[in-house]
Scaffold this active site. Structure first.
Site, short mmCIF file in Angstrom:
data_model
loop_
_atom_site.label_atom_id
_atom_site.label_comp_id
_atom_site.label_asym_id
_atom_site.label_seq_id
_atom_site.Cartn_x
_atom_site.Cartn_y
_atom_site.Cartn_z
N HIS A 102 33.84 38.99 28.64
CA HIS A 102 34.02 40.32 29.21
C HIS A 102 35.45 40.53 29.64
O HIS A 102 36.15 39.59 30.02
CB HIS A 102 33.08 40.54 30.41
CG HIS A 102 33.18 39.51 31.48
ND1 HIS A 102 32.57 38.28 31.39
CD2 HIS A 102 33.85 39.51 32.67
CE1 HIS A 102 32.84 37.56 32.48
NE2 HIS A 102 33.62 38.28 33.26
N HIS A 104 37.69 42.82 32.36
CA HIS A 104 37.69 43.65 33.56
C HIS A 104 38.72 44.76 33.38
O HIS A 104 39.85 44.50 32.96
CB HIS A 104 38.12 42.84 34.79
CG HIS A 104 37.21 41.71 35.15
ND1 HIS A 104 36.30 41.79 36.17
CD2 HIS A 104 37.07 40.45 34.64
CE1 HIS A 104 35.65 40.64 36.29
NE2 HIS A 104 36.10 39.81 35.36
P1 AMP Z 1 34.09 36.73 35.91
O1 AMP Z 1 34.49 35.95 37.12
O2 AMP Z 1 35.26 37.21 35.10
O3 AMP Z 1 33.10 35.96 35.10
O4 AMP Z 1 33.45 38.05 36.47
C1 AMP Z 1 32.11 38.36 36.43
C2 AMP Z 1 32.00 39.73 37.04
O5 AMP Z 1 30.69 40.19 36.83
C3 AMP Z 1 32.26 39.79 38.55
O6 AMP Z 1 33.31 40.71 38.80
C4 AMP Z 1 30.93 40.26 39.14
O7 AMP Z 1 31.11 41.13 40.22
C5 AMP Z 1 30.29 40.93 37.95
N1 AMP Z 1 28.83 40.95 37.90
C6 AMP Z 1 27.98 39.95 38.19
N2 AMP Z 1 26.70 40.34 37.97
C7 AMP Z 1 26.76 41.62 37.52
C8 AMP Z 1 25.78 42.58 37.12
N3 AMP Z 1 24.47 42.30 37.13
N4 AMP Z 1 26.20 43.80 36.73
C9 AMP Z 1 27.52 44.10 36.73
N5 AMP Z 1 28.50 43.23 37.09
C10 AMP Z 1 28.13 42.02 37.49
#
Ligand code: AMP
Length: 140
Positions: A102, A104
């Site tokens: 993903h 951001h």
């Molecule tokens: P990363 O540390 O780059 O893996 O970021 C994962 C991101 O996913 C974090 O910013 C979380 O806040 C976000 N996140 C976790 N669960 C969900 C969810 N169910 N829907 C949307 N975002 C999420």
């Protein structure tokens, strides 16, 4: 390192858990981050499963980056941001917490601090309103 098909973003892609959807096409999905580091914090993911950028099929990256660009422009417009920060983490040592690739998208303005990564859960009504704002900006 393997791809776990039960990660939370894979469940969102299968419709097993909800999200505040912003954009979808044949190859990608964009939705609001539930713990936003800034208002308008959006995630863009490929529909193809990969743990992160390191094991992704290069063929998935073109459509993914096209969606990142499209959604970033809409987020900037929707939130009147001066700039946009794009972040992408690979493996826990680099800060990754969800193991489906993903990007951001974070609207940025001079002097505005980011909230902590994976910090506080946002109000769902607020996320729904932010998603609607970004969808409207995508349409113009
Ligand atoms: P990363 O540390 O780059 O893996 O970021 C994962 C991101 O996913 C974090 O910013 C979380 O806040 C976000 N996140 C976790 N669960 C969900 C969810 N169910 N829907 C949307 N975002 C999420």
């Amino acid at each position: 390192m393997t791809y776990d098909t039960n990660n939370i973003f894979a469940k969102i892609l299968r419709g097993e858990i909800p999200c505040h959807k912003v954009y979808e096409d044949a190859h990608t999905l964009a939705f609001m981050d539930v713990m936003p580091q800034a208002d308008g914090h959006t995630l863009v993911i490929p529909k193809a499963g990969s743990r992160n950028l390191l094991d992704a099929d290069p063929a998935a990256l073109g459509p993914l980056m096209a969606s990142v660009q499209k959604v970033a422009n809409a987020v900037r417009k929707a939130f009147g941001a001066e700039g946009v920060l794009i972040q992408q983490f690979n493996e826990p040592a680099a800060g990754q917490t969800v193991f489906h690739l993903h990007f951001h998208i974070l609207p940025r303005s001079t002097g505005a601090a980011l909230r902590p990564h994976s910090g506080k859960m946002a109000d769902h009504a607020v996320l729904a309103e932010h998603a609607a704002r970004i969808r409207a900006a995508l349409e113009v």
